[in-house]
Design a protein around this motif. Sequence first.
Motif, short mmCIF file in Angstrom:
data_model
loop_
_atom_site.label_atom_id
_atom_site.label_comp_id
_atom_site.label_asym_id
_atom_site.label_seq_id
_atom_site.Cartn_x
_atom_site.Cartn_y
_atom_site.Cartn_z
N ILE A 154 -3.58 5.29 6.68
CA ILE A 154 -2.93 5.17 5.10
C ILE A 154 -3.37 4.10 4.49
CG2 ILE A 154 -0.72 4.09 5.39
CD1 ILE A 154 -1.12 7.23 3.29
N MET A 193 -5.25 3.73 1.01
CA MET A 193 -4.90 2.90 -0.14
C MET A 193 -5.96 2.10 -0.72
SD MET A 193 -0.70 1.89 0.17
CE MET A 193 -0.96 1.96 2.05
N ILE A 235 -8.62 4.38 -2.50
CA ILE A 235 -7.96 4.87 -3.74
C ILE A 235 -7.88 3.75 -4.63
CG2 ILE A 235 -5.97 5.69 -5.04
CD1 ILE A 235 -7.05 8.05 -3.50
N GLY A 236 -7.53 2.43 -4.40
CA GLY A 236 -7.40 1.32 -5.26
C GLY A 236 -9.06 1.00 -5.72
N PHE A 247 -9.84 3.59 -8.48
CA PHE A 247 -9.07 3.58 -9.79
C PHE A 247 -9.27 2.07 -10.49
CE2 PHE A 247 -7.30 7.50 -8.29
CZ PHE A 247 -7.29 8.22 -9.35
N GLY A 248 -9.41 1.11 -9.47
CA GLY A 248 -9.19 -0.33 -10.16
C GLY A 248 -10.47 -0.76 -10.54
N PHE A 294 -9.03 -8.37 -7.35
CA PHE A 294 -8.31 -7.22 -7.26
C PHE A 294 -8.50 -6.89 -5.91
CE2 PHE A 294 -8.68 -2.54 -6.98
CZ PHE A 294 -7.66 -2.31 -7.54
N LEU A 311 -1.75 -6.05 -0.48
CA LEU A 311 -0.53 -4.77 -1.00
C LEU A 311 -0.73 -3.56 -0.07
CD1 LEU A 311 1.31 -3.94 -3.48
CD2 LEU A 311 -0.60 -2.53 -4.32
N LEU A 320 6.33 1.30 5.07
CA LEU A 320 6.06 3.02 4.96
C LEU A 320 6.28 3.22 6.49
CD1 LEU A 320 3.26 4.27 2.93
CD2 LEU A 320 5.58 4.75 2.50
N PHE A 359 9.71 5.39 7.41
CA PHE A 359 9.83 6.81 7.75
C PHE A 359 10.15 6.90 9.62
CE2 PHE A 359 8.24 7.23 3.67
CZ PHE A 359 8.77 8.37 3.29
N ARG A 364 -0.83 -1.49 -13.17
CA ARG A 364 -2.13 -0.98 -13.72
C ARG A 364 -2.47 0.27 -12.42
NH1 ARG A 364 -6.85 -4.06 -13.83
NH2 ARG A 364 -5.79 -5.92 -14.75
N GLY A 373 -4.89 0.91 -10.61
CA GLY A 373 -5.42 0.26 -9.41
C GLY A 373 -4.43 -0.29 -8.23
N TYR A 374 -3.41 -0.75 -8.67
CA TYR A 374 -2.40 -1.02 -7.89
C TYR A 374 -1.34 0.07 -7.36
CZ TYR A 374 -3.98 -5.94 -8.18
OH TYR A 374 -4.71 -6.86 -8.52
N TYR A 394 -1.31 3.46 -8.05
CA TYR A 394 -1.79 4.58 -7.29
C TYR A 394 -1.88 4.62 -5.89
CZ TYR A 394 -2.28 7.08 -12.07
OH TYR A 394 -2.36 7.28 -13.30
N PRO A 395 -2.50 3.87 -5.32
CA PRO A 395 -2.61 3.73 -3.84
C PRO A 395 -1.17 3.87 -3.24
CG PRO A 395 -4.05 2.12 -4.96
CD PRO A 395 -3.25 2.66 -5.99
N VAL A 396 -0.19 3.08 -3.92
CA VAL A 396 1.00 2.88 -3.27
C VAL A 396 1.82 4.15 -3.55
CG1 VAL A 396 3.25 1.93 -3.57
CG2 VAL A 396 1.13 0.48 -3.80
N ILE A 449 0.51 7.24 -4.07
CA ILE A 449 -0.31 8.21 -3.09
C ILE A 449 0.28 8.37 -1.75
CG2 ILE A 449 -2.57 9.35 -1.96
CD1 ILE A 449 -3.61 8.97 -4.88
N ALA A 450 0.21 7.00 -1.29
CA ALA A 450 0.78 6.65 0.07
C ALA A 450 2.27 7.33 0.37
CB ALA A 450 0.61 5.23 0.63
N ILE A 451 3.17 6.89 -0.71
CA ILE A 451 4.56 7.45 -0.64
C ILE A 451 4.64 8.84 -0.67
CG2 ILE A 451 6.96 7.23 -1.49
CD1 ILE A 451 6.08 4.33 -2.62
N ILE A 507 2.43 10.98 0.41
CA ILE A 507 1.79 11.71 1.57
C ILE A 507 2.85 11.60 2.74
CG2 ILE A 507 0.20 11.36 3.50
CD1 ILE A 507 -1.95 10.87 1.18
N TYR A 508 3.56 10.26 2.86
CA TYR A 508 4.55 10.13 3.93
C TYR A 508 5.74 10.95 3.58
CZ TYR A 508 2.36 6.59 6.93
OH TYR A 508 1.91 5.89 7.76
#
Lengths: 152, 330, 504
Positions: free
Chosen positions: A106, A110, A113-114, A117-118, A124, A131, A139, A143, C388, C390-391, C393-395, C397-399, C401-402
């Motif tokens: 994960i 992340m 994906i960052g 999109f970023g 950044f 992050l 997580l 979990f 934004r 960029g910050y 969506y990754p977070v 999507i991770a949540i 998925i879990y």
Amino acid sequence: MLQVRHLDIYVSILLMGFGVYVTYQGLGYGYVERGTPSAGFFPVWVGVGLAVFSAINLFRTCRHHGLSIGDIDAIAYPEIAKVLGASALMAGFIGLSFVIGMTPAIFVLMLAIGVLFGPRTIGFYAVLTVLALAMAILLHFTFSSLLGVPLI
Amino acid sequence: MEDHISSTVGGITRRSVARTAVAILAVAAGLGLAGAQAAYPDKTFQYVVQSGVGGGSDILARTLAKILHDEKLVPVNMLVENRPGGSGAIAYNFIAGQKANPYVLGGVGVSFFTTPLLGKMTVSYKDFTPLAAIARSPYILAVRADSPIKSVEDIKKHPGLTTGTVGAVSDPALLATMTSQQLGTEIRVVPYDGEGEVLAAMLGGHIDLVYGNPNEILEQVKAGVLRPLAVSSPERMLSLPNVPTFKEQGYDIVHTQLRGIVMPKGVPPEAIAYWEGILKKVAEGDAWKTQYIQRFNEEPIFLDSVEFGKQMDVTSARYEKLMKELKLIK
Amino acid sequence: MLETWGLLLGGLAAASEPAILIAIMVGAIIGLFIGALPGLGPTAGVAILLPVAVSFDGTAAIAALGAVYYGAQYGGAVTAILLGIPGDASATMTVIDGYQMAKRGKAGVALGISVAASFVGGLIGLALLTAFATTIAKAAIAFGPIEMTALMIFSLSLVSVLGGSDPIKAFISLFLGVWIGTIGLDPILGLPRFDFGDVRLFDGIEFSIIAVGLFGLAEMLATPAMSETAVSTKLRFRDLLPRLSDTLRCWRELVSGSLIGFFVGVLPGAGATAATMIAYAFAKRQSKHPETFGDGAMEGVAAPEAANNAASYGSMIPMFALGIPGSGTTAILMGGLLMIGLQPGPMLFATQPDFVWAVFGSFYIGNLALVAITIVLTPLLAACAFLRPGYLYPVVIAIVIYGIFSINYSMFDVALAIGFGVVGYVMAKLGYPPVPLVLGMILGPLLERGIRRTLVASQGDLSVFFKSPIALAIIAVTLALFIVPWLLKRRARAKAASVIAAGA
């Protein structure tokens, strides 16, 4: 550019075929048995409905150019690439998690994906890495430890 | 069929190789145990539940784990893990896949038999080792208190009665077809999604008969809402001494739900003997009686591995017959 | 009646003991949190806490489990509004307008309304539960397969209100939803349908998986790369705060949503999600500005949120009054009652009055506590919408998925959610409305069960459908409210079109 109208036509044809398949399967499950609707009763009608309405849509889209679609007429290829890319990344995560485990995977997802999109700046990427690391740990703790989920 | 022919013609096939491998593994595991007598168990046990938290199978598992821990019957821990989904297939595939691993346990529910019978799983109940059965839940046939039906015999006078069950293949469905055959009448079986829905349909007057576990029925009987007609156990129930069995009333209907525990196939005999001993202690102890049997109104019983195995054969055959009658399988 | 309130006061006093207050707070916060996680709803929350809670003393255990239940209903709306991802199945309708509001920078207002709606729905549901549990329970069980069939026909006709501008595509979407609902073991015969030879599909596809994919992931896929924020306006602190005046403006939707939610929730097997759909459609149907629904209407948040909270108390009625679990969550709650040694049944009120009233008292306290917690958290949460992509969506999507993985501990489910994300993206691009799909998926199986159960019991005799006064009344309402107006409107439109055509 992918014309939305063309996509609409392809999807309608696909759905028509799918409707026929659902009806065919439904008949195989049994339509009516001893006077009562059997397991295939609903699927048969659902398939017929899908096929008929998709056929109407197909007919309509072919005849009237751009009637049913609002303001968007075309999807740019970079957007398609991004959609496919993001989906592929997530699919890749599934594969990766079986190899290196969910939490490391994960973290990788992340980051990816960052990046997708970023903005493309060093600042950044630095924040994103921190992050993603913090989030992966959080997580895993939430979990696995708190909710007792057997993560892969 | 093809598989069978090839195994006789071709001599050594993949299947027999696998079987030999399992046998060797089992022997090796057994020898390992014999070599270090007191070693088993030296790891945490994993008890896999085929349903979510809070269901019947889950409560049984958690109560058992609690008693094993409280009474210090096992020197290691037992962790209860829920693997719901696929109508039991996910959990049972997992357990059966842990061949010869004497640290994985599971409970037997209806789906233990029925899902493999549907033919979409590679395992069947024969891929498990029965350990023991530690409780028994009979079924009570009941009607609403205001129903004109006063006895099992009366069912014949009212053709077209309905009963509810959870899913098409279940113990109540089995009992309803058994009753229909014995009485020479037809009870219509209406499948619902849960015990609660069946009971709601019963109290609301949408079905006429209900076959329920004591746990669901007894409180309604005490409140005077439902009237019991018969119980499906071989003897009368301790908690309902005035209600006759089907057998006493002249019907050949005996079917109860056994609360049994299994392990994967190929576990060493020492592990079976070990658990038989532990489960016997549990079944006969006070903690089990107060925390499970009395609380859920079930009947105390203990069946060892061999006896429980025989009952598994009987139960699977019954479900198979029912599913053939329902044309679910050929 | 007076006696009831006396008993309730006693219950409130009993629930104010420190041990129980702590149990309520712990349960409420856990519930809020689990409800906010995509995929996990009240059922998962109660299930997760159950093994721990049964080690508490009786009342505290059930107070905590109850708090998880209604806390999750509050929490489900948070993700729905902020991220456009339903936190649990019953928050799906909240996504439609709540997320639109958030996108316009009004996340705080939307969250405020959802909290107020949750509280009002909870209070109305609770009041009805306290005052009329036994009476309502008796009425609810009169609802059998025949009546359920009629109710589902009524609910499916809502597609005429919820379908959007293109009826053809709305129907295709609806049929797709009904088809998804047929996947898995057939509820009546037990035959596997559309399982593609995979046992993992035997229990069907969890609704949350579809909803998360169709709404949440699809939305993210559609967001252009490298955009600054997901929100179209600038961050203003005022917009992060909930406002009382907005809530007062929605009072009609709050009341109607609560009542609809409560009565649908009481019915065994119907469920909170169906209740939110009916409440939403009813609010839209009654609104003077139906065109604002789907475009950030406050009423579109108020109605379903009031409904799902009221429904959670409705679904407890069969459990407390009759000893019957009417929903998945109450089935687990009942398991909890049994594990702490209480026998739920028709005698529970008579034999354990102290327990029952203390638990009811704890529900009132818990709702108040949740309002306080969520109001404090609202500005903080609402600011999330301004992160934004960029910050964010990754977070997210991770949540997601879990969360999805935790439903059945299955990566297969995660793959399904991703697949539905792509499907949702294509649907959005082609103008297929997603709401009819979720409508079909929730209501289709209920309709099929209703029809087939009725006909199995009657051996194919269709006349039984006309012998139930309740069913006939529901069908009459359906015709009057939806079908006739819809037909009239279409006719008027066709006429207008032909006039224009003739004029041209």
